[in-house]
Design a protein around this motif. Sequence first.
Motif, short mmCIF file in Angstrom:
data_model
loop_
_atom_site.label_atom_id
_atom_site.label_comp_id
_atom_site.label_asym_id
_atom_site.label_seq_id
_atom_site.Cartn_x
_atom_site.Cartn_y
_atom_site.Cartn_z
N LYS A 290 -1.61 5.22 5.11
CA LYS A 290 -2.34 4.98 6.36
C LYS A 290 -3.85 5.06 6.12
N GLU A 291 -4.28 6.07 5.38
CA GLU A 291 -5.71 6.22 5.06
C GLU A 291 -6.22 5.05 4.23
N SER A 292 -5.40 4.58 3.31
CA SER A 292 -5.79 3.44 2.47
C SER A 292 -5.94 2.17 3.30
N LEU A 293 -5.02 1.92 4.24
CA LEU A 293 -5.13 0.76 5.12
C LEU A 293 -6.41 0.83 5.95
N MET A 294 -6.73 2.02 6.39
CA MET A 294 -7.92 2.19 7.22
C MET A 294 -9.20 2.01 6.40
N LYS A 295 -9.24 2.60 5.23
CA LYS A 295 -10.46 2.58 4.42
C LYS A 295 -10.67 1.24 3.70
N PHE A 296 -9.63 0.71 3.09
CA PHE A 296 -9.79 -0.49 2.26
C PHE A 296 -9.69 -1.78 3.07
N TRP A 297 -8.73 -1.83 4.00
CA TRP A 297 -8.50 -3.05 4.79
C TRP A 297 -9.15 -2.99 6.16
N PHE A 298 -9.77 -1.86 6.51
CA PHE A 298 -10.53 -1.69 7.76
C PHE A 298 -9.64 -1.77 9.01
N VAL A 299 -8.39 -1.35 8.89
CA VAL A 299 -7.43 -1.36 9.99
C VAL A 299 -7.61 -0.07 10.81
N SER A 300 -7.46 -0.17 12.13
CA SER A 300 -7.57 1.04 12.97
C SER A 300 -6.39 1.96 12.67
N GLU A 301 -6.54 3.23 13.03
CA GLU A 301 -5.47 4.20 12.76
C GLU A 301 -4.18 3.81 13.48
N GLU A 302 -4.29 3.38 14.72
CA GLU A 302 -3.11 2.99 15.50
C GLU A 302 -2.37 1.82 14.83
N LYS A 303 -3.11 0.79 14.41
CA LYS A 303 -2.49 -0.38 13.81
C LYS A 303 -1.96 -0.07 12.41
N ALA A 304 -2.64 0.79 11.68
CA ALA A 304 -2.15 1.19 10.35
C ALA A 304 -0.80 1.88 10.49
N LYS A 305 -0.69 2.74 11.49
CA LYS A 305 0.56 3.47 11.72
C LYS A 305 1.70 2.52 12.07
N ILE A 306 1.45 1.60 13.01
CA ILE A 306 2.52 0.68 13.43
C ILE A 306 2.88 -0.30 12.30
N ALA A 307 1.90 -0.71 11.50
CA ALA A 307 2.18 -1.61 10.37
C ALA A 307 3.07 -0.92 9.35
N LEU A 308 2.77 0.34 9.05
CA LEU A 308 3.57 1.08 8.08
C LEU A 308 4.98 1.35 8.60
N VAL B 5 0.84 -1.20 0.00
CA VAL B 5 0.00 0.00 0.00
C VAL B 5 0.88 1.25 0.00
N TYR B 6 1.92 1.25 0.80
CA TYR B 6 2.85 2.39 0.89
C TYR B 6 3.49 2.66 -0.48
N GLN B 7 3.94 1.61 -1.15
CA GLN B 7 4.54 1.77 -2.47
C GLN B 7 3.51 2.21 -3.51
N ALA B 8 2.30 1.68 -3.42
CA ALA B 8 1.23 2.07 -4.35
C ALA B 8 0.84 3.53 -4.18
N GLU B 9 1.03 4.06 -2.98
CA GLU B 9 0.72 5.47 -2.69
C GLU B 9 1.96 6.35 -2.84
N ASN B 10 2.92 5.91 -3.66
CA ASN B 10 4.15 6.66 -3.95
C ASN B 10 4.90 7.06 -2.68
N CYS B 11 4.95 6.12 -1.72
CA CYS B 11 5.68 6.29 -0.46
C CYS B 11 5.18 7.48 0.37
N ASN B 12 3.88 7.76 0.24
CA ASN B 12 3.26 8.80 1.04
C ASN B 12 2.63 8.13 2.27
N PHE B 13 3.22 8.37 3.43
CA PHE B 13 2.80 7.71 4.66
C PHE B 13 1.33 7.99 4.98
N THR B 14 0.92 9.23 4.88
CA THR B 14 -0.45 9.63 5.22
C THR B 14 -1.47 8.95 4.32
#
Length: 198
Positions: free
Chosen positions: A139-157, A127-136
């Motif tokens: 993180k939003e894509s992980l939350m919206k598409f994969w339904f990950v919480s903000e905290e877990k999206a941040k730690i995963a990235l 997801v990070y690479q698909a978003e051209n290495c844009n962390f924000t």
Amino acid sequence: MKVVCINHQEFNSILDILRLYFQDISLKENSIKIEEPKTSNINCTIVSSQNMEVTKEQMRDQADQSQIFVQTFIEASDLKISNTVVPSALRRELKRQMYFILSSLLNISYPWGSLTGIRPTQIALRVYQAENCNFTLAKESLMKFWFVSEEKAKIALETAIAEDQILQNCNTKLPMLYIGIPFCSTRCSYCSFITQDA
């Protein structure tokens, strides 16, 4: 409650998600039956379908770019989710869709969303690479598409980026050993990491 699979036999992928919500699950032919007190008032059939059968070899072949239409829905209801994926992404998509349906139906969500039971840093890095290495955006894509919480999206990235930096400096001609190290500060009750008290 019953789950019916059409054009696939990926019960294990679906069971990974069902086990988040239920314990009394039985597998019969092309369906999964759930008999628990918390579902006794929910009499519905969830359908997990795809428009064509896909072989195990196709799912392992990263080069196969066949388009598979995947849809999960509750019969006689407006609750549904669909997507088109390549065979190698099929299992993850089935899990993602089942998580969406169950979390919506039961109004219960989990911090890791549909990424339960897999290595979430793999998805996070993609997801990070698909978003051209844009962390924000990642993180939003992980939350919206994969339904990950903000905290877990941040730690995963953060973990995925650190892993990738280490791997970039490795000599690929030398043998490599994968060691799974839990990176969360707490353990979820449904965590798939093997642990042992010392």
